[in-house]
Design a protein around this motif. Structure first.
Motif, PDB file in Angstrom:
ATOM      1  N   SER A   1       0.832  -1.209   0.000  1.00 49.02           N
ATOM      2  CA  SER A   1       0.000   0.000   0.000  1.00 49.02           C
ATOM      3  C   SER A   1       0.873   1.269   0.000  1.00 49.02           C
ATOM      4  O   SER A   1       2.094   1.201   0.050  1.00 49.02           O
ATOM      5  CB  SER A   1      -0.920   0.000   1.218  1.00 49.02           C
ATOM      6  OG  SER A   1      -0.177   0.288   2.375  1.00 49.02           O
ATOM      7  N   GLU A   2       0.210   2.411  -0.014  1.00 49.60           N
ATOM      8  CA  GLU A   2       0.949   3.677  -0.155  1.00 49.60           C
ATOM      9  C   GLU A   2       1.046   4.444   1.164  1.00 49.60           C
ATOM     10  O   GLU A   2       1.353   5.621   1.182  1.00 49.60           O
ATOM     11  CB  GLU A   2       0.282   4.545  -1.231  1.00 49.60           C
ATOM     12  CG  GLU A   2       0.721   4.215  -2.652  1.00 49.60           C
ATOM     13  CD  GLU A   2       2.237   4.230  -2.813  1.00 49.60           C
ATOM     14  OE1 GLU A   2       2.892   5.107  -2.208  1.00 49.60           O
ATOM     15  OE2 GLU A   2       2.770   3.367  -3.527  1.00 49.60           O
ATOM     16  N   LYS A   3       0.745   3.750   2.266  1.00 47.36           N
ATOM     17  CA  LYS A   3       0.787   4.440   3.552  1.00 47.36           C
ATOM     18  C   LYS A   3       2.213   4.563   4.064  1.00 47.36           C
ATOM     19  O   LYS A   3       3.124   3.925   3.530  1.00 47.36           O
ATOM     20  CB  LYS A   3      -0.066   3.651   4.565  1.00 47.36           C
ATOM     21  CG  LYS A   3      -1.526   3.577   4.152  1.00 47.36           C
ATOM     22  CD  LYS A   3      -2.264   2.491   4.916  1.00 47.36           C
ATOM     23  CE  LYS A   3      -3.673   2.345   4.371  1.00 47.36           C
ATOM     24  NZ  LYS A   3      -4.302   1.078   4.761  1.00 47.36           N
TER      25      LYS A   3
ATOM     26  N   LYS B   1       2.278   0.737   7.924  1.00 44.32           N
ATOM     27  CA  LYS B   1       2.228  -0.569   7.248  1.00 44.32           C
ATOM     28  C   LYS B   1       2.636  -1.671   8.207  1.00 44.32           C
ATOM     29  O   LYS B   1       2.017  -2.730   8.276  1.00 44.32           O
ATOM     30  CB  LYS B   1       3.195  -0.573   6.058  1.00 44.32           C
ATOM     31  CG  LYS B   1       2.668   0.152   4.823  1.00 44.32           C
ATOM     32  CD  LYS B   1       3.506  -0.236   3.624  1.00 44.32           C
ATOM     33  CE  LYS B   1       3.839   0.958   2.764  1.00 44.32           C
ATOM     34  NZ  LYS B   1       4.719   0.625   1.626  1.00 44.32           N
TER      35      LYS B   1
ATOM     36  N   ALA C   1      10.747   2.794  -0.527  1.00 51.13           N
ATOM     37  CA  ALA C   1      10.164   3.423   0.655  1.00 51.13           C
ATOM     38  C   ALA C   1      11.200   3.565   1.769  1.00 51.13           C
ATOM     39  O   ALA C   1      11.268   4.593   2.456  1.00 51.13           O
ATOM     40  CB  ALA C   1       8.976   2.604   1.151  1.00 51.13           C
TER      41      ALA C   1
ATOM     42  N   GLY D   1       9.815  -1.792  -4.521  1.00 49.61           N
ATOM     43  CA  GLY D   1       8.975  -0.748  -3.948  1.00 49.61           C
ATOM     44  C   GLY D   1       9.278  -0.556  -2.468  1.00 49.61           C
ATOM     45  O   GLY D   1       9.398   0.583  -1.985  1.00 49.61           O
TER      46      GLY D   1
END
Lengths: 205, 205
Positions: B75-77, B82, B133, B129
């Motif tokens: 996800s993009e949180k 996460k 992050a 990804g």
DNA sequence: ATGATGTTTAACCGAAAAGTTAAACTTTTC
DNA sequence: GAAAAGTTTAACTTTTCGGTTAAACATCAT
């Protein structure tokens, strides 16, 4: 004794290999015999049954895995040094026998009582002692309040799981055997650092 | 359909129980039939072979275990959130099915390819990804330099191992079932904290 | 009702794997 | 060097377990 129990040695080595890899249920006596370059009857001559042969292998496995834990953690050195020593010896043995932790964990799960009997030579892990060492560090302001069992779980988790789940992690990440092995090697230095970070008093960021 | 596939449901539940506990090799079709209160022939009527029945159970197990991992981490949180979400959902499923992680890990070890096929619906974990992050946090000065694979291993180790090795830890520590369970419960709150501690820039104490 | 389809059972089959036997061969001992 | 003890083998028996068969039973549409 003609061959000076070299045969017995070969059997145990072969049995180790097969049991570690396939577990008790997946192991075949014929494969163990083949691996030792003998035939099945001789196998039964040395070890009456699959059960007994397995017991020998399993006891040796536990013996190989558990004492370092008890000894290093039971010593009188500073805790951070104990951590380093434990990780070091653990990685040494496990890099040499990568299937050892998974084997022990699985067989213990299959039959918890056997393990109890194997290990119950009186010496359980001295959790109280460990807790005392932790509390002492806490009162000196070096450590945060830490439960001994949680500490132990963290140490073993960070050390053992990457070996136990090696195949799964490789599949999930598309990493090759060699790359994953390098990743494991790196952890030998990293785990002690992380363990100390987890012990330090919380910084309120 | 007379009994509205209630039989199939009973079979799957029984098979789950037996396979989780004994693994593929240790499981007996007769036991599964007994557990479902039917006989062997009916078992083969519903699922042609042990292999197929196992596949059904294994796929369901992977499906139960892996997507939370992929989804939460993909996800993009913010990363710390996460982590919390992952640990939370992971503990929810695993506290309900304590033998699940051990089962998957063991069977994956036995046959890595099956897992590849089960999971290879195109979606491997997006390690790049995750690394991005992490790097971003590093450049903001929030995190220390961290390898995505090591991060993932830590998260899974701290979450999964205490369940996988439950029996072993109980034996080693002489803790009872209930006490150990409480210890596990506590970790739901602790693991995220530790994970963040491990991420924070090193304090040169 | 009856025949078609779906469900359940007891009894059997065959392969694989654990374990046994009896005889041959080797080494040790006196 | 011969008997005793220990070692090794090929061939056999037994057990276990996955899988099959054929027949009985149930359900339901027409």
């Amino acid at each position: 004794m003609a061959t000076e129990n070299e045969t017995e040695y070969r059997i145990l080595r072969s049995a180790e290999e097969v049991f570690y890899r396939h577990g008790y249920d997946g192991a075949k006596m014929q494969d163990i015999a083949d691996g030792a370059s003998i035939n099945k009857a001789l196998l039964h001559y040395y070890f009456r049954s699959k059960e007994r042969l397995f017991d020998a292998v399993f006891s040796a496995a536990v013996e190989r895995l558990v004492p370092p834990l008890f000894l290093t953690l039971g010593s009188e050195k500073p805790l951070t040094q104990k951590i380093r020593e434990f990780v070091d010896t653990y990685f040494d043995t496990v890099l040499e026998h990568p299937f050892l932790p998974g084997f022990v964990v699985h067989e213990m799960h299959r039959n918890p009582d056997r393990f109890r009997k194997t290990i119950a030579s009186g010496n359980l892990l001295d959790l109280e002692g460990l807790q005392a060492a932790l509390d002492e560090g806490t009162s000196r302001g070096e450590f945060r309040q830490t439960d001994a069992m949680q500490f132990l779980l963290n140490l073993l988790s960070l050390s053992a799981f990457p070996f136990i789940a090696a195949r799964a992690m490789q599949a999930i990440s598309a990493l090759g055997e060699e790359e994953y092995r390098r990743t494991l090697d790196e952890r030998r230095a990293l785990v002690p650092v992380w363990m100390e970070d987890i012990l330090k008093p919380c910084t309120l960021s």
